[in-house]
Design a protein around this motif. Structure first.
Motif: not given
Length: 241
Positions: A98-112, A121-123, A172-179
């Motif tokens: 109805e509002a004509g709006c789509i919002i997306i939030s998605s991670t792209i891993k290890n760009i640097a 560092y892995s960014v 660096a490939k680990r899951k974000a919540d793995d400590k």
């Protein structure tokens, strides 16, 4: 015959959807083609053309004219593109027809990735992509405020052994919540507080590539959105069937 045609259509749709996804390796090739592989120089050159918004975020905005397409047609095309492109079920955070709006939030891993004297560092980045839809046009807004960094405090040159680099960096490939690895730290680096927006930066080399890759990804997203609304994502998804 109908079943065979259906299978072919599904296969083509799958190929088209996969073609929309740009992984870090593909993004790096794309960035090098446009800006070269000297990341420090490329980042410095880009800095003269970029302006941070009032929230100190890197924001790009473009209006794409699509004459003759209704708001509903554009919404359907963009909804199809977003669903086919971002495989994470939580990536589409707002989908309001109805509002004509789509919002997306998605991670792209290890760009640097960069090895420093002490740390490695892995960014990754998580852009916010907003698609606003009106009759005959759409507005794309792409925003990134921080780099999401996995720092390995044992992975720098001082941590290199005779047997090769410290193996913990593979995590660096680990899951974000793995400590489980005490050498790994999650950090957020605000783009506004790093090179090239700040000249003296100990993370200059890492942030140079991260900025160029972030900028390149914005261009790729704008190109793909434009292609989706003008020509579809598989080349045969028009209404004349």
């Amino acid at each position: 015959m109908k079943k065979i045609l259906l299978v072919m259509c599904v296969a083509l749709s799958s190929m088209g959807a996969q073609a929309q996804v740009m992984k870090a390796a593909d993004l790096e090739k794309y960035a090098k083609q446009r800006y070269g592989d000297k990341w420090l120089d490329a980042a410095k050159n880009l800095a003269s053309t970029l302006t941070l918004d009032k929230n100190e975020s890197l924001t790009y905005q473009e209006v794409i004219e699509v004459p003759g397409k209704t708001k509903q047609q554009l919404y359907l095309a963009l909804n199809y593109w977003a669903t086919a492109t971002f495989k994470d079920n939580n990536a589409i955070t707002l989908n309001d027809k109805e509002a004509g709006c789509i919002i997306i939030s998605s991670t792209i891993k290890n760009i640097a990735e960069h090895m420093g004297t002490v740390s490695k560092y892995s960014v990754s980045i998580t852009p916010i992509i907003r698609l606003d839809i009106k009759e005959g046009k759409i507005r794309v807004t792409y925003t990134v405020q921080t780099y999401d960094v996995l720092a390995d405090i044992s992975g720098g040159w001082f941590g290199v052994s005779l047997d090769g680099p410290n193996k913990s960096y593979a995590d660096a490939k680990r899951k974000a919540d793995d400590k489980t690895n005490a050498n790994l730290y999650d950090e957020q680096w605000e783009i506004a507080h790093h090179y090239p927006f700040v000249e003296k930066d100990t993370k200059k080399r890492t942030c140079s590539k991260a900025l160029v890759m972030t900028h390149a990804y914005s261009n790729a997203i704008l190109d793909k959105v434009s292609e989706a609304v003008k020509n579809g994502i598989v080349g045969n998804d028009d209404e004349d069937w």
